[in-house]
Design a protein around this motif. Structure first.
Motif, mmCIF file in Angstrom:
data_model
loop_
_atom_site.group_PDB
_atom_site.id
_atom_site.type_symbol
_atom_site.label_atom_id
_atom_site.label_comp_id
_atom_site.label_asym_id
_atom_site.label_seq_id
_atom_site.Cartn_x
_atom_site.Cartn_y
_atom_site.Cartn_z
ATOM 1 N N ARG A 176 0.862 -1.179 0.000
ATOM 2 C CA ARG A 176 0.000 0.000 0.000
ATOM 3 C C ARG A 176 0.897 1.227 0.000
ATOM 4 O O ARG A 176 1.931 1.283 0.676
ATOM 5 N N SER A 177 0.480 2.242 -0.736
ATOM 6 C CA SER A 177 1.302 3.438 -0.892
ATOM 7 C C SER A 177 1.515 4.176 0.425
ATOM 8 O O SER A 177 2.615 4.677 0.697
ATOM 9 N N SER A 178 0.478 4.249 1.283
ATOM 10 C CA SER A 178 0.628 4.995 2.536
ATOM 11 C C SER A 178 1.663 4.341 3.450
ATOM 12 O O SER A 178 2.450 5.038 4.106
ATOM 13 N N ILE A 179 1.678 3.014 3.484
ATOM 14 C CA ILE A 179 2.647 2.290 4.321
ATOM 15 C C ILE A 179 4.056 2.474 3.760
ATOM 16 O O ILE A 179 5.018 2.719 4.507
ATOM 17 N N ASP A 180 4.187 2.380 2.436
ATOM 18 C CA ASP A 180 5.505 2.527 1.811
ATOM 19 C C ASP A 180 6.047 3.948 1.977
ATOM 20 O O ASP A 180 7.249 4.136 2.215
ATOM 21 N N VAL A 181 5.179 4.953 1.842
ATOM 22 C CA VAL A 181 5.624 6.339 2.016
ATOM 23 C C VAL A 181 6.084 6.562 3.455
ATOM 24 O O VAL A 181 7.091 7.239 3.706
ATOM 25 N N ALA A 182 5.368 5.980 4.422
ATOM 26 C CA ALA A 182 5.780 6.095 5.822
ATOM 27 C C ALA A 182 7.188 5.525 6.015
ATOM 28 O O ALA A 182 8.016 6.100 6.746
ATOM 29 N N LYS A 183 7.474 4.409 5.346
ATOM 30 C CA LYS A 183 8.811 3.816 5.435
ATOM 31 C C LYS A 183 9.867 4.741 4.839
ATOM 32 O O LYS A 183 10.970 4.885 5.391
ATOM 33 N N VAL A 239 10.636 16.757 0.194
ATOM 34 C CA VAL A 239 9.830 17.101 -0.980
ATOM 35 C C VAL A 239 9.069 15.842 -1.395
ATOM 36 O O VAL A 239 9.672 14.781 -1.578
ATOM 37 N N ILE A 240 7.741 15.955 -1.515
ATOM 38 C CA ILE A 240 6.926 14.852 -2.032
ATOM 39 C C ILE A 240 6.651 15.135 -3.504
ATOM 40 O O ILE A 240 6.037 16.154 -3.836
ATOM 41 N N ASP A 241 7.101 14.272 -4.383
ATOM 42 C CA ASP A 241 6.943 14.481 -5.830
ATOM 43 C C ASP A 241 5.710 13.733 -6.329
ATOM 44 O O ASP A 241 5.723 12.513 -6.481
ATOM 45 N N LEU A 242 4.638 14.495 -6.598
ATOM 46 C CA LEU A 242 3.397 13.915 -7.123
ATOM 47 C C LEU A 242 3.149 14.322 -8.570
ATOM 48 O O LEU A 242 2.020 14.231 -9.066
ATOM 49 N N ARG A 243 4.184 14.752 -9.254
ATOM 50 C CA ARG A 243 4.023 15.101 -10.661
ATOM 51 C C ARG A 243 3.647 13.859 -11.464
ATOM 52 O O ARG A 243 4.201 12.782 -11.242
ATOM 53 N N ASN A 244 2.670 14.005 -12.349
ATOM 54 C CA ASN A 244 2.183 12.914 -13.210
ATOM 55 C C ASN A 244 1.526 11.779 -12.428
ATOM 56 O O ASN A 244 1.274 10.710 -12.991
ATOM 57 N N ASN A 245 1.232 12.001 -11.154
ATOM 58 C CA ASN A 245 0.553 10.992 -10.342
ATOM 59 C C ASN A 245 -0.948 11.146 -10.557
ATOM 60 O O ASN A 245 -1.555 12.121 -10.123
ATOM 61 N N GLY A 246 -1.560 10.162 -11.219
ATOM 62 C CA GLY A 246 -2.968 10.244 -11.582
ATOM 63 C C GLY A 246 -3.934 9.843 -10.493
ATOM 64 O O GLY A 246 -5.148 9.845 -10.708
ATOM 65 N N GLY A 247 -3.431 9.507 -9.293
ATOM 66 C CA GLY A 247 -4.325 9.199 -8.181
ATOM 67 C C GLY A 247 -4.308 7.739 -7.807
ATOM 68 O O GLY A 247 -3.305 7.042 -7.960
ATOM 69 N N GLY A 248 -5.443 7.258 -7.284
ATOM 70 C CA GLY A 248 -5.540 5.867 -6.857
ATOM 71 C C GLY A 248 -6.385 5.724 -5.614
ATOM 72 O O GLY A 248 -7.498 6.251 -5.534
ATOM 73 N N SER A 249 -5.850 5.059 -4.605
ATOM 74 C CA SER A 249 -6.596 4.676 -3.412
ATOM 75 C C SER A 249 -6.926 5.870 -2.523
ATOM 76 O O SER A 249 -6.030 6.566 -2.023
#
Length: 719
Positions: A391-398, A412-422
């Motif tokens: 899951r993205s939230s768990i991986d980002v926490a790591k 810096v959180i890079d969300l460029r070209n991130n189309g979304g998801g959960s």
């Protein structure tokens, strides 16, 4: 497989609605697959869509026009008489078919399309057999939105002539330039203008032959029906989609980052599907029978019949090669030496960790003695069908914890070209930086507004934070950026606005017996817009998107790629704000914006990008010249602008970007292909002018924080 009655699903998802009920009294044979799908989809749209349109004659006409346009966007297939006669018969009949009448419209339209396409195939061969005169002053319009359907055969054939002439002109000029640059080179055979003109037409003929072969082989009745259903669902809104079973499986695989296949990277070249590389430890690699350069000509499921890949794109081929774990796929391979062999492989779990999952790096600035962490998140992924999946939230926490352990000064959180998801994962991810509190508001079709919040009081990271976005940051990315902005928790940096998708979808399978299903569906799946989400400050991100605090010019600013550019998009609106407490920090936004603007004043890069992007956007809105001299001049000007954007978009003084030592996501990778992609990512970060600006902003925030802690400035009031 768990199935629920349709009405119960609607009650669970969006309130109380009418039960499934056909409005057509049937007589004769039972409905076929197409009728079943259309009626199920129609009932879902009418009874569960967030903002349903009336499925009436007006809706029918919009679907008719969209399907005709999707089949023939350049308006060089259908005649005006085709359009008129088909519309007279079926323009107001599609709504009846959706409600249960026999399906005739799409079959009739498809029949005319196939016949006209066959005519175009013959014209193409005849037209490309004759030399073109590139001294004539004429132009071609390839944007069907600016054209009417041709009035007669002569006009239609002339449109094809101009299109083929333009395609050949592109290749002819390339060949002329190649001759000029290679003239005098040993072994280079110099050809005459006439020879090169003929070669250009032959190249165009090859491309068009493959194009028509793809129609003939791949564009089946089912494919056209799927397109027809997509036209129906997209008229409701751009994100309500119909997906046949293979497309649904592919969608789930892309969302989870895992799939069951053979572990080979494929590429289309010269109309063939070629193997580029094989992942270490994958079935493709372990077999010892596949290698880069092999051409996959056919695919069979176990002992079933082989399907020829002639005319297939990479995505279509991938859908055939992937499948269920442990099943057999047989590939017919043509080796570079011309030999043919059939390779049988058992599908295994493949993890697409490089392209899907979160990863991090550190930007080191020795002159300022700072370290800035960057977390790259390509999508808010989640393995919905696997409780143990990533899951993205768990991986980002790591990744955040890794950067904290490395003692970075900011992130810096890079969300460029991130189309979304959960949606669940984006809520949890906001909590990592804000703690307990509301993140986003969600409203359904009966105006119930629910606040999705974080229950946990703890904050994983409370230091300087910036979020990078662009025009392709959508949905969950916009929820994250909006929440960080509304709390005043960090600084949003990017193009003038994000994509502008403020709607929530859920996948609902269509089942021939029970109506709907949560599991695999043999009839297809509807990705249905059930809700709309709103910022905690009350405004929707629909159409408007998130407007960054610090705006940096984008090469695509003038391109029509956002939600607001789609005429079928749902409108923007607002609701009451949620109760939340803004973040307290030593820095304030106006001060950071002033410091950033001062830097940008002495940096001409973003001004050049803005000016050139606006110029290029205007160039895309007009016809193309077929006179070689005019074409050369225009191409020269376009190339100069495009090359200038590319040149200034790379930092002259590269950032010092390092990977975290012993990080399994980015270091000590056995797979050479993955290792190369990580190195390419690291290099792209070092040259990234947008990251450079974000790092400067984070450094400003860190410096202000340090001064406040040392008592040099007073922390400002809550903002």
């Amino acid at each position: 497989m768990k199935r629920l009655p349709f009405v119960l699903l609607i009650l669970l998802l969006a309130g109380s609605f009418l039960a499934f009920k056909s409005s057509i009294a049937r007589s004769g044979p039972p409905p076929g697959k197409y009728e079943q799908i259309m009626e199920l989809v129609g009932q879902l749209l009418a009874q569960a869509h967030f903002s349903p349109q009336n499925i009436d004659d007006k809706f029918s006409e919009k679907v008719f026009d969209k399907f005709m346009s999707d089949l023939d966007h350049e308006k060089n297939i259908f005649l005006k008489s085709d359009y008129d006669s088909l519309k007279a018969l079926y323009g107001d009949a599609i709504d009846d078919e959706i409600k249960g009448a026999p399906v005739k419209s799409f079959l009739a339209i498809s029949s005319v399309f196939d016949r006209r396409n066959a005519e175009a195939t013959k014209w193409t061969t005849a037209i490309l057999n004759r030399p073109f005169d590139y001294k004539t002053n004429e132009s071609v319009q390839l944007d069907g939105d600016q054209l009417q359907y041709p009035a007669n055969e002569k006009e239609r054939e002339d449109r094809w002539r101009k299109k083929l002439k333009y395609l050949s002109l592109e290749r002819y000029v390339d060949l002329l330039d190649e001759r000029k640059s290679n003239k005098g080179q040993k072994g280079y055979a110099v050809k005459t203008d006439a020879q090169l003109e003929k070669e250009a037409r032959l190249k165009t003929d090859t491309v068009m032959t493959r194009f028509f072969e793809r129609y003939k082989v791949k564009f089946t009745a089912d494919d056209k029906f799927n397109m027809f259903m997509l036209a129906i669902t997209n008229i409701m809104d751009p994100h309500t989609d119909f997906m046949p079973p293979l497309d649904k499986r592919y969608f789930d695989e892309e969302m989870s980052g895992t799939f069951y296949g053979i572990g080979a990277l494929l590429q289309q070249g010269d109309g063939k599907i070629k193997i580029v590389s094989c992942n270490v430890g994958s079935p493709a690699a372990k077999s010892g029978q596949l290698e880069p350069g092999d051409i996959i000509t056919k695919v069979a499921q176990g002992d079933g019949p082989s399907e020829d890949l002639m005319g297939y794109g990479v995505q279509d081929a991938v859908k055939l090669i992937r499948g269920k774990e442990g099943t057999i796929v047989k590939l017919t391979i043509k080796k570079p030496n011309g030999t043919i062999k059939v390779v049988s492989l058992k599908r295994e779990k493949i993890v697409n960790d490089i392209d899907t999952y979160a990863r991090s790096a550190i930007v080191n600035d020795s002159s300022k003695n700072t370290k800035t962490g960057i977390i790259y998140l390509p999508e808010f992924y989640a393995a919905f069908d696997d409780a143990n999946g990533r899951r993205s939230s768990i991986d980002v926490a790591k990744e955040v914890q890794k950067l904290k352990d490395a003692k970075v000064d900011g992130i810096v959180i890079d969300l460029r070209n991130n189309g979304g998801g959960s949606l669940y994962d984006v809520v949890q991810m906001v909590g990592l930086f804000v703690g307990k509190g509301p993140v986003v508001q969600v409203k359904d079709r009966i105006n119930r507004a629910n606040v999705l919040d974080v229950k946990d009081d703890s904050v994983l990271y409370d230091g300087p934070l910036a979020v990078m976005v662009n025009e392709f940051s959508a949905s969950a990315s916009e929820i994250f950026a909006a929440a960080i902005q509304d709390y005043g928790r960090g600084v949003i940096i990017g193009s003038t606005s994000t994509y502008g998708k403020g709607t929530v979808q859920r996948n609902i399978g269509l089942d021939a017996k029970t109506g709907i299903t949560y599991g695999e569906s043999d009839l297809g799946t509807v990705k249905l817009t059930l809700q709309k989400f709103y910022r905690i400050s009350g405004g929707s991100t629909q159409l408007k998107g998130v407007e960054p605090d610090i705006v940096l010019a984008s090469p695509l600013e003038g391109a029509k790629v956002r939600e607001r550019d789609n005429k079928d998009a749902l409108p923007y609106d607002e609701i009451s704000k949620a109760a939340y407490t803004p973040w307290k920090s030593a820095w304030n936004l106006p001060e950071l914006k002033t410091m950033s603007n001062e830097r940008l004043k002495s940096d001409s890069v973003f001004r050049i990008i803005k000016d050139d992007a606006q110029w290029l956007a205007k160039e895309n809105d007009r016809s193309y010249p077929l006179n070689i001299d005019t074409y050369r001049q225009e191409r020269k000007e376009i190339k100069q602008k495009a090359d200038q954007i590319v040149a200034v978009s790379r930092l002259k003084n590269r950032l010092n970007v390092s990977l975290l030592p012993n990080d399994p996501n980015t270091t000590n990778i056995e797979d050479k292909n993955k290792e190369d992609r990580i190195k390419k990512w690291q290099k792209s970060l070092s040259e990234d002018i947008y990251l450079d600006q974000a790092v400067d902003v984070v450094n400003d925030m860190a410096n202000i924080d340090k001064l406040a802690k040392n008592g040099h400035v007073a922390a400002p009031a809550v903002h």
